[in-house]
Design an enzyme around this catalytic site. Structure first.
Site, PDB file in Angstrom:
ATOM      1  N   GLY A  11       3.744  26.333 -18.811  1.00  0.00           N
ATOM      2  CA  GLY A  11       5.030  27.033 -18.961  1.00  0.00           C
ATOM      3  C   GLY A  11       5.810  27.044 -17.658  1.00  0.00           C
ATOM      4  O   GLY A  11       5.235  27.245 -16.593  1.00  0.00           O
ATOM      5  N   ARG A  72       2.768  19.771 -21.609  1.00  0.00           N
ATOM      6  CA  ARG A  72       1.379  20.088 -21.930  1.00  0.00           C
ATOM      7  C   ARG A  72       0.745  18.769 -22.342  1.00  0.00           C
ATOM      8  O   ARG A  72       1.371  17.965 -23.011  1.00  0.00           O
ATOM      9  CB  ARG A  72       1.317  21.148 -23.034  1.00  0.00           C
ATOM     10  N   ASP A 103      -2.978  29.512 -15.875  1.00  0.00           N
ATOM     11  CA  ASP A 103      -4.438  29.373 -15.941  1.00  0.00           C
ATOM     12  C   ASP A 103      -4.880  28.032 -16.534  1.00  0.00           C
ATOM     13  O   ASP A 103      -5.845  27.428 -16.063  1.00  0.00           O
ATOM     14  CB  ASP A 103      -5.084  30.554 -16.670  1.00  0.00           C
ATOM     15  N   THR A 125       3.744  31.337 -13.119  1.00  0.00           N
ATOM     16  CA  THR A 125       3.823  31.801 -14.508  1.00  0.00           C
ATOM     17  C   THR A 125       4.495  33.162 -14.542  1.00  0.00           C
ATOM     18  O   THR A 125       4.196  34.015 -13.700  1.00  0.00           O
ATOM     19  CB  THR A 125       2.422  31.893 -15.168  1.00  0.00           C
ATOM     20  N   ASP A 127       4.021  35.440 -16.618  1.00  0.00           N
ATOM     21  CA  ASP A 127       3.172  36.457 -17.264  1.00  0.00           C
ATOM     22  C   ASP A 127       2.390  37.355 -16.304  1.00  0.00           C
ATOM     23  O   ASP A 127       1.921  38.409 -16.702  1.00  0.00           O
ATOM     24  CB  ASP A 127       2.154  35.782 -18.197  1.00  0.00           C
ATOM     25  N   ASP A 129      -0.580  36.896 -15.308  1.00  0.00           N
ATOM     26  CA  ASP A 129      -1.860  37.093 -16.001  1.00  0.00           C
ATOM     27  C   ASP A 129      -3.058  36.527 -15.237  1.00  0.00           C
ATOM     28  O   ASP A 129      -4.105  36.280 -15.824  1.00  0.00           O
ATOM     29  CB  ASP A 129      -1.791  36.468 -17.409  1.00  0.00           C
ATOM     30  N   ARG A 171       1.153  37.484 -23.981  1.00  0.00           N
ATOM     31  CA  ARG A 171       0.225  37.400 -25.118  1.00  0.00           C
ATOM     32  C   ARG A 171      -1.043  38.200 -24.846  1.00  0.00           C
ATOM     33  O   ARG A 171      -1.476  38.979 -25.679  1.00  0.00           O
ATOM     34  CB  ARG A 171      -0.117  35.929 -25.401  1.00  0.00           C
TER      35      ARG A 171
HETATM   36  P1  ADP Z   1      -0.383  27.160 -18.255  1.00  0.00           P
HETATM   37  O1  ADP Z   1      -0.759  26.364 -17.064  1.00  0.00           O
HETATM   38  O2  ADP Z   1       1.013  27.701 -18.151  1.00  0.00           O
HETATM   39  O3  ADP Z   1      -1.421  28.189 -18.602  1.00  0.00           O
HETATM   40  P2  ADP Z   1      -1.362  25.515 -20.470  1.00  0.00           P
HETATM   41  O4  ADP Z   1      -2.461  26.448 -20.827  1.00  0.00           O
HETATM   42  O5  ADP Z   1      -0.582  24.897 -21.560  1.00  0.00           O
HETATM   43  O6  ADP Z   1      -0.278  26.161 -19.494  1.00  0.00           O
HETATM   44  O7  ADP Z   1      -2.030  24.339 -19.596  1.00  0.00           O
HETATM   45  C1  ADP Z   1      -1.243  23.272 -19.083  1.00  0.00           C
HETATM   46  C2  ADP Z   1      -2.012  21.978 -19.168  1.00  0.00           C
HETATM   47  O8  ADP Z   1      -3.202  22.050 -18.364  1.00  0.00           O
HETATM   48  C3  ADP Z   1      -2.539  21.594 -20.555  1.00  0.00           C
HETATM   49  O9  ADP Z   1      -1.571  20.946 -21.349  1.00  0.00           O
HETATM   50  C4  ADP Z   1      -3.677  20.644 -20.218  1.00  0.00           C
HETATM   51  O10 ADP Z   1      -3.209  19.349 -19.969  1.00  0.00           O
HETATM   52  C5  ADP Z   1      -4.224  21.245 -18.916  1.00  0.00           C
HETATM   53  N1  ADP Z   1      -5.421  22.036 -19.242  1.00  0.00           N
HETATM   54  C6  ADP Z   1      -5.485  23.252 -19.834  1.00  0.00           C
HETATM   55  N2  ADP Z   1      -6.766  23.652 -20.009  1.00  0.00           N
HETATM   56  C7  ADP Z   1      -7.549  22.646 -19.540  1.00  0.00           C
HETATM   57  C8  ADP Z   1      -8.960  22.446 -19.425  1.00  0.00           C
HETATM   58  N3  ADP Z   1      -9.829  23.362 -19.867  1.00  0.00           N
HETATM   59  N4  ADP Z   1      -9.396  21.294 -18.870  1.00  0.00           N
HETATM   60  C9  ADP Z   1      -8.518  20.369 -18.431  1.00  0.00           C
HETATM   61  N5  ADP Z   1      -7.185  20.501 -18.503  1.00  0.00           N
HETATM   62  C10 ADP Z   1      -6.699  21.612 -19.042  1.00  0.00           C
END
Ligand code: ADP
Length: 319
Positions: A11, A72, A103, A125, A127, A129, A171
């Site tokens: 995000g 993503r 995260d 982020t 959030d 969080d 969330r």
């Molecule tokens: P944010 O970073 O805002 O929490 P996301 O949870 O969508 O956003 O994570 C962003 C990107 O990071 C995902 O689209 C994915 O490519 C990568 N990612 C998330 N979780 C994992 C994981 N457990 N292992 C490897 N890459 C991950």
């Protein structure tokens, strides 16, 4: 260290550009090359990289969103996808990577660090969080955007004697609702970290009305449920006209506040310093006003830590 890469992932958050700017200019000042990676891990896998100079980040500190864009990537969650990413980084001669995101992005960064890519995470982020840090980049801007909306909704809520339910992002984390709710003088704050009782909520609203309150503002974090549904139930029980406002994506945009720009600049600067110190798999944060860094895995595994005291203060003062 001769060349580093920087990407934004997940995000978007206001202040990400200020962090990119700090990484780029600190890197260049230390005589290394800096590659910008577009659209997060997705762009990395597709080789969407370009060399950045001081001008690449000119006129960006005041802009929301991210000039590197974000995405993503499902592919990056697979071993094969990550192998592609590592090969691209090696092909471009990148010895250190700065990941700006939440995260999920940090989990990705941690995986890359396991493949011998020096990786540093910057928390971007809205959030707030991530427990290991007091603040994430974008949170301050988001709560100020919400506060501005609360002030406006309060005017109409008071004029009509209505209950206003304002749904904000969050969330799993109620920080946006908590901080903006306290600052906006909300009567009730509903967050995922605390159970709430509909009858208690309605009783508080009715008691407020009897005491002469002409408005009633309820801040609702999205993780608890929808504002429209809650508004219907509250109106049914209290018979007071109740309206829902869902703030949605306006919370993500806008020019970053001074605090977010300063935080992002400090964190971007520190990220490059850490890479020069040969550190990897570190997440940068701020604790008690000081810039800190923490092992990414440990940072991700810290249990959520809700600011109970702040919640109590908000409730005590809203009476
Ligand atoms: P944010 O970073 O805002 O929490 P996301 O949870 O969508 O956003 O994570 C962003 C990107 O990071 C995902 O689209 C994915 O490519 C990568 N990612 C998330 N979780 C994992 C994981 N457990 N292992 C490897 N890459 C991950």
């Amino acid at each position: 260290m001769k060349c580093i890469g920087v990407l934004t992932s997940g995000g978007d958050a206001p202040g990400m550009n200020a962090a990119i700017r700090a990484v780029v200019r600190t890197g260049l000042d230390n005589g290394i090359r800096v590659m910008g990676i577009q659209r997060g891990y997705s762009g990395l896998i597709n080789g969407e990289l370009f060399e950045m100079d001081r001008r690449s980040v000119a006129d960006t500190i005041q802009r929301g969103g991210t000039i590197l864009r974000t995405a993503r990537s499902k592919e990056f969650k697979t071993k094969e996808g990550r192998k592609k990413a590592v090969n691209i980084l090696k092909a471009f001669g990148i010895d250190g990577l700065v990941v700006i995101g939440g995260d999920g992005s940090f989990r990705g960064a941690s995986e890359l660090a396991k493949q011998d890519i020096c990786t540093i995470g910057i928390p971007g982020t809205i959030d707030n969080d991530l427990t290991y840090t007091d603040y994430t980049i974008g949170f301050d801007t988001a709560i100020n955007t919400v506060l501005d909306a609360i002030n406006k909704i309060r005017d109409t809520s008071t004029s009509h004697g209505r209950v206003s339910i304002i749904e904000v992002m969050g969330r799993n984390c109620g920080d946006i609702a908590l901080y903006a709710g306290l600052a906006g003088g909300a009567e009730s704050i509903i967050v995922p970290e605390k159970n709430y009782d509909l009858n208690e909520l309605c009783k508080t609203i009715l008691e407020g009305k009897i005491r002469g309150k002409r408005h009633n503002l309820i801040l609702l974090a999205e993780g608890v449920g929808g504002a429209d549904e809650l508004a219907k139930k509250v109106q049914e029980i209290t018979s007071i006209d109740t309206r829902a406002t869902i703030l949605g994506h306006i919370q993500r945009g806008g020019s970053p506040t001074c605090m977010d720009r300063v935080l992002a600049s400090q964190m971007g600067y520190r990220a490059v310093e850490l890479l020069f110190e040969g550190k990897t798999s570190r997440a940068i944060g701020i604790k008690f006003g000081k810039i800190i860094d923490e092992d990414i895995e440990e940072a991700l595994n810290m249990p959520r830590n809700f600011n109970e005291k702040l919640y109590q203060i908000a409730m005590a003062l809203s009476y």
